[in-house]
Design a protein around this motif. Sequence first.
Motif: not given
Length: 142
Positions: A94-99
Amino acid sequence: MIRYALACAHGHGFEGWFGSSEAYDEQVASGLVECPMCGAREVSKQIMAPAVAGAKKRDPAPAEPSQAMMAEAMSRVRRHVEENFDYLGDGFVDEARAIHQGRAEDRGIFGEASPAQVRELAEEGVRVAAMPPAPPKKSDIN
């Protein structure tokens, strides 16, 4: 497991282990196989002599200097990531997508992801790479 001798478009040689030849083809097509030296994703199989089991038990051959050098380089990469990047565990995807989408601070992260999740991230254009394996513990070595 199948071991392939691989090379990138820049001539760097390395090896990879795959569950099957189909798994190799799928991973290359999805951009999941990349050169550990330069990150190139244009990877091809190289000619390799087959491993044939013999009747005699022999002492294992000593590691070639290039293998020791690669193991040391992988160990340094892993140590650098562990010391300088944020570990997110299961929140990594989820964080990789958000970044990637600009919704979160651009920074180095690492964590847990299934092969299917890694494939999805790669298809979305998120740059991901497998973490080099941890070296074996001295207590686990014979």
